[in-house]
Design a protein around this motif. Structure first.
Motif, PDB file in Angstrom:
ATOM      1  N   ASP A  44      -3.635  10.628   6.305  1.00 51.80           N
ATOM      2  CA  ASP A  44      -3.270  10.401   4.900  1.00 51.80           C
ATOM      3  C   ASP A  44      -1.964   9.620   4.771  1.00 51.80           C
ATOM      4  OD1 ASP A  44      -5.552  11.618   3.907  1.00 51.80           O
ATOM      5  OD2 ASP A  44      -4.598  13.595   3.788  1.00 51.80           O
ATOM      6  N   ASP A  45      -1.001   9.903   5.643  1.00 49.00           N
ATOM      7  CA  ASP A  45       0.261   9.154   5.640  1.00 49.00           C
ATOM      8  C   ASP A  45       0.009   7.682   5.960  1.00 49.00           C
ATOM      9  OD1 ASP A  45       1.378  11.632   5.246  1.00 49.00           O
ATOM     10  OD2 ASP A  45       2.153  11.811   7.290  1.00 49.00           O
ATOM     11  N   GLU A  48      -1.700   5.924   2.998  1.00 43.19           N
ATOM     12  CA  GLU A  48      -0.741   5.637   1.918  1.00 43.19           C
ATOM     13  C   GLU A  48       0.105   4.413   2.238  1.00 43.19           C
ATOM     14  OE1 GLU A  48       1.608   9.059   1.055  1.00 43.19           O
ATOM     15  OE2 GLU A  48      -0.149  10.286   0.623  1.00 43.19           O
ATOM     16  N   ASP A  52       0.164   0.693   0.121  1.00 43.55           N
ATOM     17  CA  ASP A  52       1.382   0.100  -0.418  1.00 43.55           C
ATOM     18  C   ASP A  52       1.533  -1.359  -0.013  1.00 43.55           C
ATOM     19  OD1 ASP A  52       2.005   2.500  -1.580  1.00 43.55           O
ATOM     20  OD2 ASP A  52       3.394   3.113  -0.018  1.00 43.55           O
TER      21      ASP A  52
END
Length: 54
Positions: A44-45, A48, A52
């Motif tokens: 998930d990190d 993300e 971006d």
């Protein structure tokens, strides 16, 4: 996924990937432990960070 690095170009990422693949398993485990000692799933990190950049 328990470890990842972000690079600005695919060429840099591939160069680093090839470098890491040459190392022994214990070195790789030490690298993971230095940033993620619980070996938490970091997908998930990673997702993300990639969102971006788009």
């Amino acid at each position: 996924m328990v470890y990842f690095e972000v690079y600005s170009t695919a060429e840099d990422a591939l160069k680093r990937e090839k470098q890491i693949k040459r190392y022994r398993r214990q070195w790789k485990e030490n690298l993971i432990n230095s940033v993620n000692p619980q070996w938490r799933d970091l997908y998930d990190d990673f997702k993300e960070q990639n969102i971006d950049k788009k």
